[in-house]
Design a protein around this motif. Structure first.
Motif, mmCIF file in Angstrom:
data_model
loop_
_atom_site.group_PDB
_atom_site.id
_atom_site.type_symbol
_atom_site.label_atom_id
_atom_site.label_comp_id
_atom_site.label_asym_id
_atom_site.label_seq_id
_atom_site.Cartn_x
_atom_site.Cartn_y
_atom_site.Cartn_z
ATOM 1 N N HIS A 1 19.561 87.043 55.564
ATOM 2 C CA HIS A 1 18.407 87.295 54.705
ATOM 3 C C HIS A 1 18.376 86.372 53.492
ATOM 4 O O HIS A 1 17.315 86.165 52.907
ATOM 5 C CB HIS A 1 18.390 88.757 54.260
ATOM 6 C CG HIS A 1 18.083 89.704 55.375
ATOM 7 N ND1 HIS A 1 16.804 90.064 55.708
ATOM 8 C CD2 HIS A 1 18.897 90.321 56.266
ATOM 9 C CE1 HIS A 1 16.838 90.888 56.749
ATOM 10 N NE2 HIS A 1 18.093 91.061 57.108
ATOM 11 N N HIS A 2 19.513 85.852 53.116
ATOM 12 C CA HIS A 2 19.587 84.845 52.062
ATOM 13 C C HIS A 2 20.667 83.854 52.460
ATOM 14 O O HIS A 2 21.817 84.235 52.681
ATOM 15 C CB HIS A 2 19.909 85.467 50.699
ATOM 16 C CG HIS A 2 18.719 86.084 50.029
ATOM 17 N ND1 HIS A 2 17.713 85.315 49.465
ATOM 18 C CD2 HIS A 2 18.360 87.378 49.859
ATOM 19 C CE1 HIS A 2 16.792 86.125 48.953
ATOM 20 N NE2 HIS A 2 17.153 87.372 49.184
ATOM 21 N N ALA A 3 20.301 82.591 52.528
ATOM 22 C CA ALA A 3 21.233 81.573 53.009
ATOM 23 C C ALA A 3 22.306 81.227 51.986
ATOM 24 O O ALA A 3 23.363 80.705 52.351
ATOM 25 C CB ALA A 3 20.465 80.310 53.405
ATOM 26 N N GLY A 4 22.044 81.488 50.700
ATOM 27 C CA GLY A 4 23.027 81.121 49.689
ATOM 28 C C GLY A 4 23.289 79.625 49.705
ATOM 29 O O GLY A 4 22.363 78.810 49.687
ATOM 30 N N ALA A 5 24.572 79.272 49.778
ATOM 31 C CA ALA A 5 24.943 77.853 49.771
ATOM 32 C C ALA A 5 24.883 77.216 51.161
ATOM 33 O O ALA A 5 25.070 76.009 51.295
ATOM 34 C CB ALA A 5 26.349 77.696 49.190
ATOM 35 N N CYS A 6 24.617 78.004 52.186
ATOM 36 C CA CYS A 6 24.580 77.480 53.554
ATOM 37 C C CYS A 6 23.249 76.781 53.809
ATOM 38 O O CYS A 6 22.182 77.309 53.494
ATOM 39 C CB CYS A 6 24.769 78.624 54.554
ATOM 40 S SG CYS A 6 24.646 78.116 56.286
ATOM 41 N N ASP A 7 23.290 75.593 54.397
ATOM 42 C CA ASP A 7 22.055 74.862 54.700
ATOM 43 C C ASP A 7 21.794 74.786 56.205
ATOM 44 O O ASP A 7 21.039 73.943 56.672
ATOM 45 C CB ASP A 7 22.096 73.457 54.095
ATOM 46 C CG ASP A 7 23.239 72.608 54.637
ATOM 47 O OD1 ASP A 7 23.999 73.103 55.498
ATOM 48 O OD2 ASP A 7 23.370 71.452 54.196
ATOM 49 N N GLY A 8 22.394 75.698 56.967
ATOM 50 C CA GLY A 8 22.193 75.701 58.406
ATOM 51 C C GLY A 8 20.745 75.894 58.807
ATOM 52 O O GLY A 8 20.318 75.417 59.862
#
Length: 419
Positions: free
Chosen positions: A144-151
């Motif tokens: 629901h929130h990618a945060g630091a992930c850029d996948g």
């Protein structure tokens, strides 16, 4: 307008996404539209809200999907509710409120309410389908929130939330592929509730070329708007209000607030001595509300428009220190009732606050200590402007223009049926 609209939402009034959906339905009904809600959990007594299936069918779908997540994440219970694959759901395309609607609106529909297969079925009914995005789930594989992930810029896979189940072709990649198939028909259009969320959609591989419109959440901004009268009633210390559904949720940044108050205590002791803190919301760890450097009072969970209004009107500054927020409602409500907003600028806060004109946007930093110092600067600025009647009036006018429920309802209706 003689239209029938059906909104599908996991709950009617539990959780931020549900509450703003309920407000939108109410505003549409006031405008003469036959708007209704289908939910799995009904907590209001409104006759325009209906539970969409039997209790056992809802529970079956919910638990079956959680078991699949549990199996795919390496049997990690701590991350069990941080992802949603939409692999199980209820046959809502057969529900009369869906079949007879002129348009169908989707909200937060996870945890076994709607599967991607079910969404295909609804999209194939030949009527407008509008998905109101309250977080990043529509543009990621399963989070629901990618945060630091850029996948989500690519095709997801190797999901950090799947633990031992993380691999290139994991549940996040497979769900991404299913969403891609759903979106390719272009039968679903999207509303992002903030410019930040729309920007994230533009960066994503799933929604970068889809029809995405920015329309904010609605807020019932009623009550007294006479800021002169409000200032005349205020006495005593300057109060800071900080609230959330769960105050000690790590993303809400409670430690950053504590450190910001420490900074003020050491750098501006005369200001710190004139401050009080008011908090509201649930807490999982009671000790998380200890060790504030200024006097503190916790209101617990507050419900209802009157109690919320009363809480804000007793305070002067509203603070948000979240790691990220789609469109933080506390900042809108606080402004409406005369609290100067101070927020970390990492999400939809920029849609709410015009820096140093209707509040303070504290610059984001990966360092919590730097964020805390930036928030401290904002609190000091707000403290020095508590008697600024022009600022308070500008805040009120801003939220009335941007977030009033009737205006938001009008924009949503226009988007749904535009040619």
């Amino acid at each position: 307008m003689d239209k029938k609209l059906t909104f599908i939402s996991r709950s009617d009034i539990r959780g931020g996404a549900a509450i703003v959906t309920y407000r939108l339905v109410e505003a549409l009904r006031v405008a003469g539209v036959d708007a209704r809600m289908l939910v799995c959990e009904k907590m209001s007594d409104s006759d325009f809200v209906q539970v969409c299936a039997s209790a056992w069918r809802i529970k079956y779908s919910f638990f079956k999907e959680r078991l699949k997540v549990f199996f795919n994440n390496g049997f990690n219970r701590s991350n069990l509710f941080k992802v949603d694959p939409a692999c199980e759901g209820l046959p809502l395309w057969n529900h009369p409120w869906v079949r007879n609607a002129d348009a169908v609106f989707l909200g937060w529909v996870n945890q076994g309410m709607l599967s991607l297969h079910g969404l295909h079925k609804i999209a194939g009914l030949g009527k407008p389908v509008i998905w109101i995005m309250h977080d990043m789930w529509n543009m990621t594989g399963i989070c629901h929130h990618a945060g630091a992930c850029d996948g989500f810029h690519d095709k997801c896979g190797c999901c950090p939330l799947l633990g031992e189940g993380s691999k290139q072709n994991d549940m996040s990649r497979k769900t991404w592929e299913s969403k891609k198939l759903l979106y390719e028909d272009r039968k679903i259009r999207f509303i992002a509730v903030s410019s930040w969320l729309a920007q994230k959609a533009a960066e994503s591989s799933l929604l970068c070329d889809m029809d995405v419109k920015v329309i904010p959440n609605p807020f019932n901004i009623g009550g007294d708007s006479d800021m002169n009268e409000r200032l005349g009633k205020r006495t005593g210390k300057v109060r800071i209000i900080f609230g959330a559904a769960r105050l000690d949720d790590p993303i809400k940044g409670l430690p950053v607030l504590k450190e910001a108050l420490d900074v003020i205590g050491s750098s501006y002791p005369e200001i710190a001595s004139d401050l009080e803190l008011v908090t509201f919301g649930s807490v999982r760890e009671v000790g998380s509300l200890n060790a504030f450097t200024i006097p503190h009072r916790h209101l617990g969970v507050i419900k209802g428009a009157d109690e919320i209004k009363k809480a804000y009107e007793s305070c002067d500054i509203v603070v948000s220190t979240s790691d990220y927020e789609t469109l933080p409602g506390t900042l809108v409500e606080g402004q409406a009732y005369g609290c100067i907003p101070v927020a970390v600028h990492h999400g939809g806060q920029g849609d709410i606050i015009d820096h140093q004109k209707t509040g303070w946007l504290a610059s984001w930093s990966d360092s919590p200590s730097v964020r805390a110092a930036n928030v401290a600067d904002g609190i000091v600025w707000a403290y020095r402007n508590c008697g600024n009647i022009d600022l308070l009036k500008a805040m009120r006018m801003s939220v009335e223009k941007k977030f009033s429920a009737p205006e938001v309802a009008r924009k949503v209706l226009e988007f749904a049926f535009e040619k």
